[in-house]
Scaffold this motif. Structure first.
Motif, PDB file in Angstrom:
ATOM      1  N   ARG A   1       0.730  -1.089   0.045  1.00  0.00           N
ATOM      2  CA  ARG A   1       0.100  -0.022  -0.098  1.00  0.00           C
ATOM      3  C   ARG A   1       0.914   1.203   0.129  1.00  0.00           C
ATOM      4  N   MET A   2       1.787   1.275   1.022  1.00  0.00           N
ATOM      5  CA  MET A   2       2.875   2.269   0.638  1.00  0.00           C
ATOM      6  C   MET A   2       3.521   2.765  -0.639  1.00  0.00           C
ATOM      7  N   ALA A   3       3.873   1.535  -1.383  1.00  0.00           N
ATOM      8  CA  ALA A   3       4.504   1.626  -2.865  1.00  0.00           C
ATOM      9  C   ALA A   3       3.507   2.102  -3.774  1.00  0.00           C
ATOM     10  N   GLU A   4       2.073   2.013  -3.484  1.00  0.00           N
ATOM     11  CA  GLU A   4       1.287   2.692  -4.229  1.00  0.00           C
ATOM     12  C   GLU A   4       1.145   4.233  -4.120  1.00  0.00           C
ATOM     13  N   LEU A   5       1.221   4.392  -2.904  1.00  0.00           N
ATOM     14  CA  LEU A   5       1.171   6.095  -2.438  1.00  0.00           C
ATOM     15  C   LEU A   5       2.589   6.902  -3.012  1.00  0.00           C
ATOM     16  N   VAL A   6       3.757   5.873  -3.039  1.00  0.00           N
ATOM     17  CA  VAL A   6       5.219   6.342  -3.658  1.00  0.00           C
ATOM     18  C   VAL A   6       4.694   6.646  -5.113  1.00  0.00           C
ATOM     19  N   GLU A   7       4.137   5.719  -5.886  1.00  0.00           N
ATOM     20  CA  GLU A   7       3.785   5.607  -7.171  1.00  0.00           C
ATOM     21  C   GLU A   7       2.889   7.002  -7.301  1.00  0.00           C
ATOM     22  N   GLU A   8       1.974   6.947  -6.690  1.00  0.00           N
ATOM     23  CA  GLU A   8       0.973   8.382  -6.766  1.00  0.00           C
ATOM     24  C   GLU A   8       2.028   9.780  -6.854  1.00  0.00           C
ATOM     25  N   PHE A   9       2.849   9.840  -5.656  1.00  0.00           N
ATOM     26  CA  PHE A   9       3.687  10.825  -5.596  1.00  0.00           C
ATOM     27  C   PHE A   9       4.542  11.091  -6.800  1.00  0.00           C
ATOM     28  N   ASP A  10       5.022  10.094  -7.400  1.00  0.00           N
ATOM     29  CA  ASP A  10       5.881  10.168  -8.440  1.00  0.00           C
ATOM     30  C   ASP A  10       5.426  10.628  -9.677  1.00  0.00           C
ATOM     31  N   ARG A  11       4.088  10.512  -9.717  1.00  0.00           N
ATOM     32  CA  ARG A  11       3.175  11.066 -11.021  1.00  0.00           C
ATOM     33  C   ARG A  11       2.496  12.129 -10.948  1.00  0.00           C
ATOM     34  N   LEU A  12       2.643  12.797  -9.840  1.00  0.00           N
ATOM     35  CA  LEU A  12       2.285  14.242  -9.800  1.00  0.00           C
ATOM     36  C   LEU A  12       2.854  15.022 -10.627  1.00  0.00           C
ATOM     37  N   PRO A  13       2.103  15.893 -11.054  1.00  0.00           N
ATOM     38  CA  PRO A  13       2.655  16.949 -12.351  1.00  0.00           C
ATOM     39  C   PRO A  13       3.807  17.747 -11.444  1.00  0.00           C
ATOM     40  N   ARG A  14       4.738  17.884 -12.413  1.00  0.00           N
ATOM     41  CA  ARG A  14       5.871  18.789 -11.714  1.00  0.00           C
ATOM     42  C   ARG A  14       5.351  20.091 -11.771  1.00  0.00           C
ATOM     43  N   SER A  15       5.309  20.917 -10.728  1.00  0.00           N
ATOM     44  CA  SER A  15       4.794  22.308 -10.745  1.00  0.00           C
ATOM     45  C   SER A  15       5.196  23.006  -9.276  1.00  0.00           C
ATOM     46  N   GLY A  16       5.084  24.182  -9.307  1.00  0.00           N
ATOM     47  CA  GLY A  16       5.502  24.961  -8.058  1.00  0.00           C
ATOM     48  C   GLY A  16       7.055  25.209  -7.904  1.00  0.00           C
ATOM     49  N   GLU A  17       7.579  26.055  -6.781  1.00  0.00           N
ATOM     50  CA  GLU A  17       8.677  26.317  -6.913  1.00  0.00           C
ATOM     51  C   GLU A  17       9.519  25.538  -5.944  1.00  0.00           C
ATOM     52  N   THR A  18       9.039  24.667  -5.150  1.00  0.00           N
ATOM     53  CA  THR A  18       9.736  23.785  -4.182  1.00  0.00           C
ATOM     54  C   THR A  18       9.840  22.571  -4.472  1.00  0.00           C
ATOM     55  N   VAL A  19      10.794  21.659  -4.322  1.00  0.00           N
ATOM     56  CA  VAL A  19      10.806  20.234  -4.429  1.00  0.00           C
ATOM     57  C   VAL A  19      10.697  19.641  -3.192  1.00  0.00           C
ATOM     58  N   TYR A  20       9.835  18.922  -2.920  1.00  0.00           N
ATOM     59  CA  TYR A  20       9.649  18.284  -1.394  1.00  0.00           C
ATOM     60  C   TYR A  20      10.066  16.972  -1.683  1.00  0.00           C
ATOM     61  N   GLY A  21      10.607  16.341  -0.502  1.00  0.00           N
ATOM     62  CA  GLY A  21      11.154  14.915  -0.407  1.00  0.00           C
ATOM     63  C   GLY A  21       9.834  14.210   0.168  1.00  0.00           C
ATOM     64  N   PHE A  22       9.981  13.004   0.014  1.00  0.00           N
ATOM     65  CA  PHE A  22       9.028  11.938   0.539  1.00  0.00           C
ATOM     66  C   PHE A  22       9.553  10.880   0.977  1.00  0.00           C
ATOM     67  N   ALA A  23       9.580  10.555   2.110  1.00  0.00           N
ATOM     68  CA  ALA A  23      10.381   9.251   2.586  1.00  0.00           C
ATOM     69  C   ALA A  23       9.321   8.456   3.365  1.00  0.00           C
ATOM     70  N   ILE A  24       9.618   6.979   3.172  1.00  0.00           N
ATOM     71  CA  ILE A  24       8.444   5.891   3.531  1.00  0.00           C
ATOM     72  C   ILE A  24       8.977   4.884   3.724  1.00  0.00           C
ATOM     73  N   GLY A  25       8.703   4.036   4.641  1.00  0.00           N
ATOM     74  CA  GLY A  25       9.497   2.715   4.970  1.00  0.00           C
ATOM     75  C   GLY A  25       8.563   1.998   6.003  1.00  0.00           C
ATOM     76  N   VAL A  26       8.960   0.917   5.841  1.00  0.00           N
ATOM     77  CA  VAL A  26       8.599  -0.194   7.274  1.00  0.00           C
ATOM     78  C   VAL A  26       9.925  -1.126   7.512  1.00  0.00           C
ATOM     79  N   TYR A  27      10.305  -1.605   8.438  1.00  0.00           N
ATOM     80  CA  TYR A  27      11.371  -2.219   8.870  1.00  0.00           C
ATOM     81  C   TYR A  27      11.212  -2.861  10.183  1.00  0.00           C
TER      82      TYR A  27
END
Length: 188
Positions: free
Chosen positions: A150-176
């Motif tokens: 389910r987290m991988a699906e959220l990462v894919e959604e984040f990766d597909r967002l149109p590139r816009s805006g002035e700031t690049v945001y990081g997105f870290a997610i994991g389970v361990y």
């Protein structure tokens, strides 16, 4: 979900199974190059300008990524009798696969997404701009695997967002797995 195609064909996911591939993405400049190419294909000249590094340095790192199957030439154009190459990613998302043969060397310990995220997020933390959570739960391996899917699906959604805006945001997610303490079983 918004889809932002980079203008060329690429796979949705690619599992990195070779230690050399993992080492290739473990270098901060190569990670930055891969992130820049989420937006569109680019030349070494464009990448060098974006990262403010010499073209020769960027060309070396592009070559390492291409040799390991992470980048590909997606088109060319003639510029004053020289053929200029545009490089693109081979996949939207790269995952490190645990499926290696017993004879494969172990990947180097220099690639840890959370170490990169910690380094990148330090300034945001200092400026009060870091959003984050950490939680611990005693769950089964099957539940952890499902949660990871389910987290991988959220990462894919984040990766597909149109590139816009002035700031690049990081997105870290994991389970361990951790050695986090647990309460003993209730008595009686």
């Amino acid at each position: 979900m918004a889809d932002n195609p980079p203008g060329y064909e690429l796979a949705d996911r690619m599992a990195l199974t070779e230690p050399a591939q993992v080492r290739a993405i473990g270098h901060p400049l190569r990670t930055t190059i891969l992130q820049l190419l989420h937006e569109r294909a680019a030349t070494v000249t464009e990448l060098a300008a974006a990262v403010n590094r010499p073209k020769s340095t960027v060309a070396h790192h592009v070559d390492v990524l291409a040799r390991n199957g992470l980048l590909q030439v997606v088109r060319t154009r003639k510029v004053r009798a020289i053929e200029e190459r545009f490089y693109g990613r081979t996949a939207r998302m790269f995952t490190v696969s645990a499926e290696r043969s017993p004879t494969d060397e172990e990947p180097t310990g220099d690639f840890n997404d959370f170490e990169v995220a910690a380094r990148e997020s330090a300034a945001a933390f200092e400026n009060g701009e870091l959003w984050g959570f950490i939680r611990h739960a005693r769950i089964s391996e099957d539940q952890a695997s499902e949660f990871w899917r389910r987290m991988a699906e959220l990462v894919e959604e984040f990766d597909r967002l149109p590139r816009s805006g002035e700031t690049v945001y990081g997105f870290a997610i994991g389970v361990y797995p951790t050695e986090y303490p647990t309460l003993p079983a209730e008595e009686g």
